[in-house]
Scaffold this motif. Structure first.
Motif, short mmCIF file in Angstrom:
data_model
loop_
_atom_site.label_atom_id
_atom_site.label_comp_id
_atom_site.label_asym_id
_atom_site.label_seq_id
_atom_site.Cartn_x
_atom_site.Cartn_y
_atom_site.Cartn_z
N ALA A 44 0.83 -1.21 0.00
CA ALA A 44 0.00 0.00 0.00
C ALA A 44 0.86 1.26 0.00
N LEU A 45 1.97 1.21 0.76
CA LEU A 45 2.85 2.38 0.82
C LEU A 45 3.58 2.58 -0.51
N HIS A 46 3.91 1.49 -1.17
CA HIS A 46 4.54 1.57 -2.49
C HIS A 46 3.60 2.30 -3.46
N HIS A 47 2.34 1.91 -3.44
CA HIS A 47 1.35 2.55 -4.31
C HIS A 47 1.17 4.02 -3.93
N HIS A 48 1.15 4.28 -2.62
CA HIS A 48 0.95 5.65 -2.12
C HIS A 48 2.09 6.57 -2.57
N ILE A 49 3.32 6.13 -2.42
CA ILE A 49 4.48 6.95 -2.79
C ILE A 49 4.61 7.08 -4.30
N ALA A 66 10.97 5.32 4.43
CA ALA A 66 9.80 5.78 5.18
C ALA A 66 9.53 4.87 6.37
N PHE A 67 9.69 3.57 6.19
CA PHE A 67 9.51 2.63 7.30
C PHE A 67 10.57 2.84 8.38
N ASN A 93 5.53 13.08 3.39
CA ASN A 93 6.54 14.11 3.65
C ASN A 93 7.91 13.69 3.13
N HIS A 94 8.23 12.41 3.27
CA HIS A 94 9.52 11.91 2.79
C HIS A 94 9.60 12.00 1.26
N ALA A 95 8.52 11.64 0.59
CA ALA A 95 8.48 11.71 -0.88
C ALA A 95 8.59 13.16 -1.36
N ILE A 96 7.91 14.07 -0.68
CA ILE A 96 7.98 15.49 -1.05
C ILE A 96 9.39 16.03 -0.84
#
Length: 205
Positions: A44-49, A66-67, A93-96
């Motif tokens: 889910a986090l992969h898809h989100h980022i 992120a983890f 926030n990490h992706a931004i």
């Protein structure tokens, strides 16, 4: 006169209860519990980022980072919120931050700027110049190499393949004949160990 409706507290779902239990156990030092959270939310986090960062090769690393950020900040998590909401905020926030740093690196200061009086050339002083910079960078490289060399063999090999040979997670899994999930778990734990070992030495370099 309108009547004020009572506020009805919605009990947490079974999934949220399980998350809170794993968080509590992780805070007590149970790595298996945090691994369960990683396994539950990795996809889910992969898809989100990936909705923010479109470079697939970089998304995998951002998920792992992120983890790690979430693990290091686990003590600040409040169970009054869903763990997934808290985790997604950290990942966003990490992706931004990643995209912001990437844009800064690609900003050209050599290209002339068109002004009303013609082209203007930007000339910025090199305020980052340090005559000993190459020595400091060499010391940092040596410290990092020493930390990597001290990793347990199963973690050392995945870090070398990922960051020195620049293999994808899938390529590492094929090379080592390991499940993809195991490779991701090993890289996650290896980075955590490196972070812990380098954190105390960071201010001295």
């Amino acid at each position: 006169m309108s009547e004020t409706l009572p506020v009805i507290a919605v009990p947490p779902s079974e999934s949220s209860k399980q998350d809170r239990e794993w968080v509590a156990r992780a805070l007590e030092g149970d790595e298996w519990a945090y691994a369960q959270l990683v396994g539950k939310y990795s996809k889910a986090l992969h898809h989100h980022i990936s909705r923010t960062v479109h470079a697939t090769r970089e998304v995998e690393d951002l998920v792992q980072e992120a983890f790690i950020k979430a693990f290091n900040a686990l003590g600040t998590y409040s169970s009054s919120y869903a763990f997934s909401t808290w985790l997604y905020k950290i990942a966003t926030n990490h992706a931004i931050d990643f995209l912001r740093k990437k844009r800064l690196k690609t900003l050209s200061i050599d290209k002339p700027v068109q002004g009303k009086d013609g082209e203007l050339q930007m000339e910025l002083p090199d305020v980052t110049y340090r005559p000993d910079r190459h020595i400091v960078e060499s010391q940092r490289s040596d410290v990092l190499k020493a930390a990597i060399d001290k990793l347990p063999p199963k973690y050392h090999r995945v870090i070398v393949l990922r960051h020195q040979q620049e293999m994808t997670y899938e390529e590492i899994a094929d090379t080592l004949q390991l499940p993809l999930g195991t490779v991701k778990a090993h890289i996650f734990r290896a980075r955590r160990l490196l972070y812990a070992r380098l954190r105390d030495k960071r201010d001295s370099l």
